[in-house]
Write an enzyme that holds these catalytic residues in place. Structure first.
Site, PDB file in Angstrom:
ATOM      1  N   HIS A  12      -1.794   3.497   8.786  1.00 36.04           N
ATOM      2  CA  HIS A  12      -2.919   2.825   8.132  1.00 36.04           C
ATOM      3  C   HIS A  12      -3.162   1.494   8.829  1.00 36.04           C
ATOM      4  CE1 HIS A  12      -5.416   0.742   5.336  1.00 36.04           C
ATOM      5  NE2 HIS A  12      -4.457  -0.047   4.915  1.00 36.04           N
TER       6      HIS A  12
ATOM      7  N   GLU B  35       0.820  -1.215   0.000  1.00 34.02           N
ATOM      8  CA  GLU B  35       0.000   0.000   0.000  1.00 34.02           C
ATOM      9  C   GLU B  35       0.856   1.268   0.000  1.00 34.02           C
ATOM     10  OE1 GLU B  35      -4.067  -1.242   1.803  1.00 34.02           O
ATOM     11  OE2 GLU B  35      -2.517  -1.789   3.215  1.00 34.02           O
TER      12      GLU B  35
ATOM     13  N   TYR C 147     -17.263  13.472  21.874  1.00 38.90           N
ATOM     14  CA  TYR C 147     -16.563  14.718  21.518  1.00 38.90           C
ATOM     15  C   TYR C 147     -15.115  14.513  21.091  1.00 38.90           C
ATOM     16  CZ  TYR C 147     -14.679  14.653  26.300  1.00 38.90           C
ATOM     17  OH  TYR C 147     -14.046  14.317  27.469  1.00 38.90           O
TER      18      TYR C 147
ATOM     19  N   HIS D  68      -6.080  -1.987   9.675  1.00 38.26           N
ATOM     20  CA  HIS D  68      -7.306  -2.743   9.418  1.00 38.26           C
ATOM     21  C   HIS D  68      -7.924  -3.058  10.779  1.00 38.26           C
ATOM     22  CE1 HIS D  68      -5.573  -4.475   5.361  1.00 38.26           C
ATOM     23  NE2 HIS D  68      -5.557  -3.152   5.417  1.00 38.26           N
TER      24      HIS D  68
ATOM     25  N   HIS E 142     -12.229  -1.967   3.963  1.00 38.34           N
ATOM     26  CA  HIS E 142     -10.776  -2.085   4.022  1.00 38.34           C
ATOM     27  C   HIS E 142     -10.231  -1.769   5.418  1.00 38.34           C
ATOM     28  CE1 HIS E 142      -6.743  -1.003   1.841  1.00 38.34           C
ATOM     29  NE2 HIS E 142      -6.534  -1.431   3.066  1.00 38.34           N
TER      30      HIS E 142
ATOM     31  N   TYR F 104      -7.237  24.451  27.391  1.00 39.61           N
ATOM     32  CA  TYR F 104      -6.382  23.622  28.240  1.00 39.61           C
ATOM     33  C   TYR F 104      -4.954  23.562  27.721  1.00 39.61           C
ATOM     34  CZ  TYR F 104     -10.392  21.857  30.822  1.00 39.61           C
ATOM     35  OH  TYR F 104     -11.495  21.742  31.605  1.00 39.61           O
TER      36      TYR F 104
HETATM   37 ZN   LIG Z   1      -4.800  -1.870   4.026  1.00 40.56          ZN
END
Ligand SMILES: [Zn+2]
Length: 219
Positions: A92, A73, A113, A94, A155, A208
């Site tokens: 990235h 990827e 939030y 899964h 994905h 903050y």
């Molecule tokens: Zn992937």
């Protein structure tokens, strides 16, 4: 400098694994250096990863001979880093709940939030495209629209940051948000915080001076 970035990438990959964000050998990460990119290698358990396994990609996406094979990827990382000069690192995954929601091809709404830490009012879902394709990278760039995290349909998810640590944070936060959404949806329809309330949350975080979210983009 480059050794430090390789070390950071190895440490980030191990943290992704330790946080349970990388089922099997899924997931990958990258960090910008100059006009190139360092990415994690393909098909290696993160527990065995060392700095020399990190692959250096040139601006055209090529890797010098003698290096490990880059993650399949790599294009997702290279193209997003090229399109988003405001960030320098990408995680990235899964991860289970993000991937579960991604199969519905719908965004994660602002049911908590903490969504503001991803730089948007919801976590969008990028249109489906085959992994490793140019189309997937373009789809993710379009869905992010300046935010720091999105789902990838059927994905997983992707998170961006100015550093690897700052990309890992939203990756973990969005997985928690996805889990909360999934759990709430089992017993009812969760209430969604409106844009006005999320603006108040951003102001509170800024007050903050900690966990400061990125500026909300106009979308
Ligand atoms: Zn992937």
């Amino acid at each position: 400098m480059t050794q430090r970035l390789r070390d950071e990438l190895v440490a980030t990959a191990r943290q992704m694994s330790a946080l349970g964000l990388t089922p099997g050998m899924s997931g990958n990460a990258s960090v910008r250096f100059g006009d190139g990119v360092y990415v994690t290698p393909s098909g290696m358990p993160y527990s065995e990863l060392v700095a020399d396994d990190i692959v250096r990609l040139e601006p055209d996406g090529s890797a010098r001979p003698g290096q490990r094979t880059p993650t399949t990827e790599w294009r997702l990382h290279k193209d997003i880093l090229a399109a988003r000069q405001d960030i320098h690192a990408i995680v990235h995954t899964h991860s289970l709940f993000c991937t579960t929601i991604s199969t519905l091809r719908r965004p994660i709404p602002a049911i908590h939030y903490m969504v503001v830490l991803a730089g948007s009012d919801e976590i969008p879902c990028a249109e489906y495209a085959t992994f490793g394709s140019v189309e997937l990278a373009q789809s993710a760039i379009a869905a992010l629209r300046g935010g720091d995290a999105c789902l990838l349909a059927n994905h997983g998810m992707i998170a961006l940051g100015t550093t690897l640590a700052r990309a890992l944070r939203p990756a973990a936060e969005v997985e928690t948000l996805a889990a909360q959404y999934w759990h709430a949806a089992q017993i009812g329809s969760p209430h969604v915080l409106d844009a006005g309330e999320l603006q108040k949350v951003r102001a509170r975080f800024a007050e903050y001076g900690q966990q400061k979210p990125r500026t909300r983009r106009s979308w």
